[in-house]
Design a protein around this motif. Structure first.
Motif, PDB file in Angstrom:
ATOM      1  N   ALA A  77       0.703  -0.797   0.042  1.00 60.24           N
ATOM      2  CA  ALA A  77       0.187   0.001   0.174  1.00 60.24           C
ATOM      3  C   ALA A  77       0.701   1.899   0.281  1.00 60.24           C
ATOM      4  N   LYS A  78       1.930   1.604   0.526  1.00 55.82           N
ATOM      5  CA  LYS A  78       2.864   2.058   0.752  1.00 55.82           C
ATOM      6  C   LYS A  78       3.291   2.621  -0.411  1.00 55.82           C
ATOM      7  N   TYR A  79       3.971   1.847  -1.186  1.00 56.82           N
ATOM      8  CA  TYR A  79       4.308   1.432  -2.594  1.00 56.82           C
ATOM      9  C   TYR A  79       3.506   2.381  -3.811  1.00 56.82           C
ATOM     10  N   CYS A  80       2.219   2.145  -3.443  1.00 56.80           N
ATOM     11  CA  CYS A  80       0.842   2.272  -4.238  1.00 56.80           C
ATOM     12  C   CYS A  80       0.896   4.270  -4.253  1.00 56.80           C
ATOM     13  N   LYS A  81       1.159   4.163  -3.112  1.00 58.85           N
ATOM     14  CA  LYS A  81       0.853   5.570  -2.808  1.00 58.85           C
ATOM     15  C   LYS A  81       1.523   6.192  -3.412  1.00 58.85           C
ATOM     16  N   ILE A  82       3.024   5.994  -2.917  1.00 60.91           N
ATOM     17  CA  ILE A  82       3.739   6.508  -3.772  1.00 60.91           C
ATOM     18  C   ILE A  82       3.803   6.887  -5.125  1.00 60.91           C
ATOM     19  N   GLU A  83       3.291   5.554  -5.724  1.00 63.61           N
ATOM     20  CA  GLU A  83       3.263   5.771  -7.350  1.00 63.61           C
ATOM     21  C   GLU A  83       1.857   6.673  -8.272  1.00 63.61           C
ATOM     22  N   LYS A  84       1.419   6.458  -6.686  1.00 63.75           N
ATOM     23  CA  LYS A  84       0.203   7.173  -7.082  1.00 63.75           C
ATOM     24  C   LYS A  84       0.459   8.189  -7.182  1.00 63.75           C
ATOM     25  N   ALA A  85       1.193   9.108  -6.191  1.00 62.91           N
ATOM     26  CA  ALA A  85       1.517  10.150  -6.103  1.00 62.91           C
ATOM     27  C   ALA A  85       2.504  10.815  -7.318  1.00 62.91           C
ATOM     28  N   MET A  86       3.180  10.039  -8.118  1.00 61.18           N
ATOM     29  CA  MET A  86       4.801  10.369  -8.821  1.00 61.18           C
ATOM     30  C   MET A  86       3.443  10.739  -9.883  1.00 61.18           C
ATOM     31  N   LYS A  87       2.373   9.977 -10.619  1.00 58.13           N
ATOM     32  CA  LYS A  87       2.156   9.952 -11.551  1.00 58.13           C
ATOM     33  C   LYS A  87       0.827  11.427 -11.490  1.00 58.13           C
TER      34      LYS A  87
END
Length: 106
Positions: A77-87
């Motif tokens: 979930a932490k990784y997905c949050k980073i990916e979402k913010a980066m996009k």
């Protein structure tokens, strides 16, 4: 490593760890051309700060290695949050989840 888990065979050292957003603003709230992160586990806290303080768009290029540690709760979930913010502000140049990634500002 600055990660808060003890490594086998490490002798330990005392380091000063500062809040990334405080340092960023202390340096003059400028844009940064490249943020390179390979801190053996502390990337999770660093990106949480950058996201929460809305600093991600201030970096033209962000490249990092996301390390997998089973001791970190909700790591996917932490990784997905980073990916979402980066996009939101960046485009992936290359991306290997829990490996190396490079993102460029749109």
């Amino acid at each position: 490593s600055t990660f808060a888990m003890k490594s086998e065979g490490s002798s330990g050292a005392t380091v000063t760890i500062r809040n990334a957003s405080e340092v960023f603003y202390e340096l003059g709230d400028n844009r940064v051309d490249l943020l390179h992160v390979n801190c053996e586990g502390c990337e999770w806290e660093l990106f949480e700060t950058l996201i929460n303080q809305q600093l991600v768009p201030k970096f033209r290029i962000i490249q990092f290695s996301a390390h997998w540690f089973k001791q970190i709760e909700n790591i996917k979930a932490k990784y997905c949050k980073i990916e979402k913010a980066m996009k939101m502000s960046h485009t992936a140049n290359f991306q290997q989840p829990f490996g190396w990634e490079r993102w460029s500002l749109k």
